[in-house]
Design an enzyme around this catalytic site. Structure first.
Site, PDB file in Angstrom:
ATOM      1  N   HIS A  72      -3.790  44.849  43.751  1.00 60.22           N
ATOM      2  CA  HIS A  72      -4.352  45.886  44.638  1.00 60.22           C
ATOM      3  C   HIS A  72      -3.313  46.990  44.876  1.00 60.22           C
ATOM      4  CE1 HIS A  72      -6.947  42.472  46.505  1.00 60.22           C
ATOM      5  NE2 HIS A  72      -7.792  43.278  45.895  1.00 60.22           N
TER       6      HIS A  72
ATOM      7  N   LYS B 285     -20.228  37.368  55.574  1.00 62.99           N
ATOM      8  CA  LYS B 285     -19.449  36.636  54.571  1.00 62.99           C
ATOM      9  C   LYS B 285     -18.173  36.101  55.216  1.00 62.99           C
ATOM     10  CE  LYS B 285     -17.800  37.990  50.194  1.00 62.99           C
ATOM     11  NZ  LYS B 285     -17.700  39.067  49.206  1.00 62.99           N
TER      12      LYS B 285
ATOM     13  N   ARG C 241     -10.350  44.802  35.955  1.00 61.26           N
ATOM     14  CA  ARG C 241      -9.430  43.858  35.320  1.00 61.26           C
ATOM     15  C   ARG C 241      -9.908  43.449  33.936  1.00 61.26           C
ATOM     16  NH1 ARG C 241      -9.583  40.522  40.679  1.00 61.26           N
ATOM     17  NH2 ARG C 241     -11.554  41.591  40.500  1.00 61.26           N
TER      18      ARG C 241
ATOM     19  N   SER D 177      -7.734  37.378  44.300  1.00 58.97           N
ATOM     20  CA  SER D 177      -7.326  36.749  45.552  1.00 58.97           C
ATOM     21  C   SER D 177      -7.569  35.246  45.478  1.00 58.97           C
ATOM     22  CB  SER D 177      -8.081  37.374  46.728  1.00 58.97           C
ATOM     23  OG  SER D 177      -7.769  38.747  46.810  1.00 58.97           O
TER      24      SER D 177
END
Ligand code: ADP
Length: 160
Positions: free
Chosen positions: A21, A45, A94, A132
């Site tokens: 990030h 969430k 990515r 993450s």
């Protein structure tokens, strides 16, 4: 005529923030005058870290960077961008697997507002495997992840 400040938002879950990030953020700062690192909080969430913890790590990890503002919002990111005079939204790619989701997201954002455009940065090869969740799996499996996340994340992981 005075040039208007170019502002972008970089929204995400940052659960937790990683060096991947931060790499995208620094590259965005070479193009924009100001980048708002935005915890796009989805109250439905459950994250690994609380929003407060995530914001704390985002602030600490960016404290030496000029022209970065850390904020949180539970509204649509495009609406947040419009309210804060941002013209662009930053995202990272990515792998091909990210493309499909990001393409769908950019179409939804375009539907929501034609005034906000998206800018994508290709992940730096050395960080392209970092997610993450991979960080959490590696850490919980006893691996040293200090090359992959800023020191404040390691501190937070140890505190838990
Ligand atoms: P979200 O839940 O919105 O995808 P993330 O925090 O997982 O939030 O990611 C925010 C953005 O940063 C996404 O565009 C994601 O593709 C990008 N990103 C995450 N990790 C990396 C990385 N290692 N390299 C480049 N971009 C990344």
């Amino acid at each position: 005529m005075k040039n208007k400040e170019k502002i972008a938002i970089y929204p995400g879950s940052f659960d937790p923030i990683t060096n991947g990030h931060l790499d995208i953020l620094k590259r965005a700062l070479s193009i924009f005058d100001k980048v708002i690192l935005l915890l796009a909080h989805n109250p439905n969430k459950n994250g690994r870290f609380t929003p407060k913890e995530r914001i704390e790590m985002m602030k600490e990890a960016t404290k030496d960077l000029d022209n970065v503002v850390v904020d949180m919002s539970d509204e649509l990111s495009v609406d947040y961008a419009l309210k804060h005079d941002a013209t662009h939204m930053i995202r990272g790619l990515r792998a091909v697997s990210d493309f499909e989701y990001e393409f769908q997201l950019s179409s939804a954002n375009r539907f929501a507002s034609k005034d906000i455009d998206m800018v994508f940065f290709m992940a730096n090869g050395k960080y392209s495997f970092i997610t993450s969740s991979a960080i959490m799996e590696l850490y919980e499996g006893g691996k040293d992840v200090s090359e992959l996340v800023p020191p404040c994340v390691i501190k937070m992981l140890k505190k838990r």
